[in-house]
Design a protein around this motif. Structure first.
Motif, PDB file in Angstrom:
ATOM      1  N   GLY A  54      -4.269 -11.806  14.836  1.00  0.00           N
ATOM      2  CA  GLY A  54      -2.995 -11.181  14.481  1.00  0.00           C
ATOM      3  C   GLY A  54      -3.156 -10.134  13.399  1.00  0.00           C
ATOM      4  O   GLY A  54      -2.308  -9.991  12.526  1.00  0.00           O
ATOM      5  N   THR A  55      -4.234  -9.398  13.473  1.00  0.00           N
ATOM      6  CA  THR A  55      -4.636  -8.497  12.391  1.00  0.00           C
ATOM      7  C   THR A  55      -3.557  -7.486  12.040  1.00  0.00           C
ATOM      8  O   THR A  55      -3.225  -7.317  10.865  1.00  0.00           O
ATOM      9  CB  THR A  55      -5.936  -7.762  12.776  1.00  0.00           C
ATOM     10  N   ARG A  56      -3.006  -6.820  13.018  1.00  0.00           N
ATOM     11  CA  ARG A  56      -2.029  -5.765  12.722  1.00  0.00           C
ATOM     12  C   ARG A  56      -0.743  -6.313  12.132  1.00  0.00           C
ATOM     13  O   ARG A  56      -0.203  -5.746  11.179  1.00  0.00           O
ATOM     14  CB  ARG A  56      -1.737  -4.952  13.970  1.00  0.00           C
ATOM     15  N   LEU A  57      -0.240  -7.421  12.648  1.00  0.00           N
ATOM     16  CA  LEU A  57       0.983  -8.019  12.123  1.00  0.00           C
ATOM     17  C   LEU A  57       0.778  -8.526  10.699  1.00  0.00           C
ATOM     18  O   LEU A  57       1.592  -8.262   9.813  1.00  0.00           O
ATOM     19  CB  LEU A  57       1.449  -9.159  13.028  1.00  0.00           C
ATOM     20  N   VAL A  58      -0.308  -9.232  10.480  1.00  0.00           N
ATOM     21  CA  VAL A  58      -0.595  -9.765   9.150  1.00  0.00           C
ATOM     22  C   VAL A  58      -0.846  -8.632   8.165  1.00  0.00           C
ATOM     23  O   VAL A  58      -0.385  -8.672   7.020  1.00  0.00           O
ATOM     24  CB  VAL A  58      -1.793 -10.736   9.206  1.00  0.00           C
ATOM     25  N   ALA A  59      -1.568  -7.607   8.590  1.00  0.00           N
ATOM     26  CA  ALA A  59      -1.819  -6.466   7.716  1.00  0.00           C
ATOM     27  C   ALA A  59      -0.513  -5.789   7.316  1.00  0.00           C
ATOM     28  O   ALA A  59      -0.351  -5.366   6.163  1.00  0.00           O
ATOM     29  CB  ALA A  59      -2.753  -5.466   8.387  1.00  0.00           C
ATOM     30  N   PHE A  60       0.439  -5.708   8.232  1.00  0.00           N
ATOM     31  CA  PHE A  60       1.730  -5.121   7.909  1.00  0.00           C
ATOM     32  C   PHE A  60       2.462  -5.953   6.858  1.00  0.00           C
ATOM     33  O   PHE A  60       2.978  -5.416   5.877  1.00  0.00           O
ATOM     34  CB  PHE A  60       2.593  -4.982   9.169  1.00  0.00           C
ATOM     35  N   MET A  61       2.517  -7.280   7.069  1.00  0.00           N
ATOM     36  CA  MET A  61       3.233  -8.137   6.118  1.00  0.00           C
ATOM     37  C   MET A  61       2.589  -8.099   4.737  1.00  0.00           C
ATOM     38  O   MET A  61       3.283  -7.998   3.717  1.00  0.00           O
ATOM     39  CB  MET A  61       3.287  -9.574   6.639  1.00  0.00           C
ATOM     40  N   LEU A  62       1.271  -8.145   4.692  1.00  0.00           N
ATOM     41  CA  LEU A  62       0.584  -8.085   3.398  1.00  0.00           C
ATOM     42  C   LEU A  62       0.694  -6.704   2.761  1.00  0.00           C
ATOM     43  O   LEU A  62       0.752  -6.583   1.534  1.00  0.00           O
ATOM     44  CB  LEU A  62      -0.877  -8.493   3.567  1.00  0.00           C
ATOM     45  N   ALA A  63       0.747  -5.661   3.579  1.00  0.00           N
ATOM     46  CA  ALA A  63       0.910  -4.311   3.033  1.00  0.00           C
ATOM     47  C   ALA A  63       2.264  -4.151   2.357  1.00  0.00           C
ATOM     48  O   ALA A  63       2.367  -3.489   1.314  1.00  0.00           O
ATOM     49  CB  ALA A  63       0.733  -3.268   4.137  1.00  0.00           C
ATOM     50  N   VAL A  64       3.301  -4.757   2.912  1.00  0.00           N
ATOM     51  CA  VAL A  64       4.617  -4.710   2.269  1.00  0.00           C
ATOM     52  C   VAL A  64       4.560  -5.396   0.914  1.00  0.00           C
ATOM     53  O   VAL A  64       5.070  -4.877  -0.087  1.00  0.00           O
ATOM     54  CB  VAL A  64       5.697  -5.347   3.179  1.00  0.00           C
ATOM     55  N   ILE A  65       3.913  -6.554   0.851  1.00  0.00           N
ATOM     56  CA  ILE A  65       3.781  -7.272  -0.420  1.00  0.00           C
ATOM     57  C   ILE A  65       2.990  -6.439  -1.418  1.00  0.00           C
ATOM     58  O   ILE A  65       3.358  -6.328  -2.594  1.00  0.00           O
ATOM     59  CB  ILE A  65       3.118  -8.645  -0.186  1.00  0.00           C
ATOM     60  N   MET A  66       1.903  -5.825  -0.990  1.00  0.00           N
ATOM     61  CA  MET A  66       1.079  -5.024  -1.897  1.00  0.00           C
ATOM     62  C   MET A  66       1.786  -3.734  -2.318  1.00  0.00           C
ATOM     63  O   MET A  66       1.592  -3.263  -3.434  1.00  0.00           O
ATOM     64  CB  MET A  66      -0.262  -4.684  -1.252  1.00  0.00           C
ATOM     65  N   LEU A  67       2.630  -3.179  -1.455  1.00  0.00           N
ATOM     66  CA  LEU A  67       3.404  -2.004  -1.835  1.00  0.00           C
ATOM     67  C   LEU A  67       4.354  -2.345  -2.980  1.00  0.00           C
ATOM     68  O   LEU A  67       4.463  -1.593  -3.950  1.00  0.00           O
ATOM     69  CB  LEU A  67       4.176  -1.454  -0.639  1.00  0.00           C
ATOM     70  N   VAL A  68       5.017  -3.483  -2.874  1.00  0.00           N
ATOM     71  CA  VAL A  68       5.918  -3.918  -3.949  1.00  0.00           C
ATOM     72  C   VAL A  68       5.125  -4.179  -5.220  1.00  0.00           C
ATOM     73  O   VAL A  68       5.516  -3.762  -6.319  1.00  0.00           O
ATOM     74  CB  VAL A  68       6.724  -5.163  -3.518  1.00  0.00           C
ATOM     75  N   ALA A  69       3.986  -4.868  -5.102  1.00  0.00           N
ATOM     76  CA  ALA A  69       3.174  -5.186  -6.278  1.00  0.00           C
ATOM     77  C   ALA A  69       2.636  -3.924  -6.944  1.00  0.00           C
ATOM     78  O   ALA A  69       2.691  -3.793  -8.175  1.00  0.00           O
ATOM     79  CB  ALA A  69       2.026  -6.106  -5.884  1.00  0.00           C
ATOM     80  N   ALA A  70       2.129  -2.996  -6.154  1.00  0.00           N
ATOM     81  CA  ALA A  70       1.584  -1.759  -6.727  1.00  0.00           C
ATOM     82  C   ALA A  70       2.674  -0.929  -7.388  1.00  0.00           C
ATOM     83  O   ALA A  70       2.474  -0.385  -8.477  1.00  0.00           O
ATOM     84  CB  ALA A  70       0.884  -0.944  -5.639  1.00  0.00           C
ATOM     85  N   THR A  71       3.828  -0.853  -6.756  1.00  0.00           N
ATOM     86  CA  THR A  71       4.937  -0.078  -7.322  1.00  0.00           C
ATOM     87  C   THR A  71       5.429  -0.703  -8.614  1.00  0.00           C
ATOM     88  O   THR A  71       5.626  -0.017  -9.618  1.00  0.00           O
ATOM     89  CB  THR A  71       6.095   0.018  -6.303  1.00  0.00           C
ATOM     90  N   ARG A  72       5.601  -2.023  -8.626  1.00  0.00           N
ATOM     91  CA  ARG A  72       6.073  -2.704  -9.836  1.00  0.00           C
ATOM     92  C   ARG A  72       5.074  -2.545 -10.966  1.00  0.00           C
ATOM     93  O   ARG A  72       5.441  -2.224 -12.092  1.00  0.00           O
ATOM     94  CB  ARG A  72       6.315  -4.179  -9.556  1.00  0.00           C
TER      95      ARG A  72
END
Length: 111
Positions: A54-72
């Motif tokens: 499930g690489t693409r789906l999991v990568a998308f979900m984790l990318a959203v989390i990392m986008l929030v973390a990097a922005t914060r």
């Protein structure tokens, strides 16, 4: 993600309470539940990425989390020493999102 998922650990940077406080600072609703979901996505998603399932789906979900973390982290503490690590994870996850798991992944073998 394991300490965030289970609520264990003493380090406020990696335990559930620290994540809940960060979610509260962002003004998002249900910080306790969101911390559990985020930790679960990080832990289970990391295992799935390691297996290439499930690489693409999991990568998308984790990318959203990392986008929030990097922005914060960038807004609160600037880039170097704080937002650089989540940003580098974000770029790696975006590469996995667009390119997929590759020939050695379970995605490739099963589908």
């Amino acid at each position: 993600g394991y300490p965030k998922m289970t609520g264990t650990g003493d380090d406020p940077k990696v335990n559930r309470m620290g994540l809940e406080n960060g979610i509260r600072r962002l003004g998002l609703p249900f910080p306790h539940q969101m911390a559990i979901v985020t930790g679960t996505i990080q832990f289970v998603g990391g295992l799935m990425l390691w297996l290439g399932l499930g690489t693409r789906l999991v990568a998308f979900m984790l990318a959203v989390i990392m986008l929030v973390a990097a922005t914060r982290n960038f807004v609160e503490k600037q880039f170097l020493g704080s937002a650089d690590f989540p940003f580098s994870l974000l770029t790696s996850l975006l590469a996995l999102l667009f390119l997929g798991g590759g020939a050695l992944s379970l995605d490739w073998l099963l589908f």
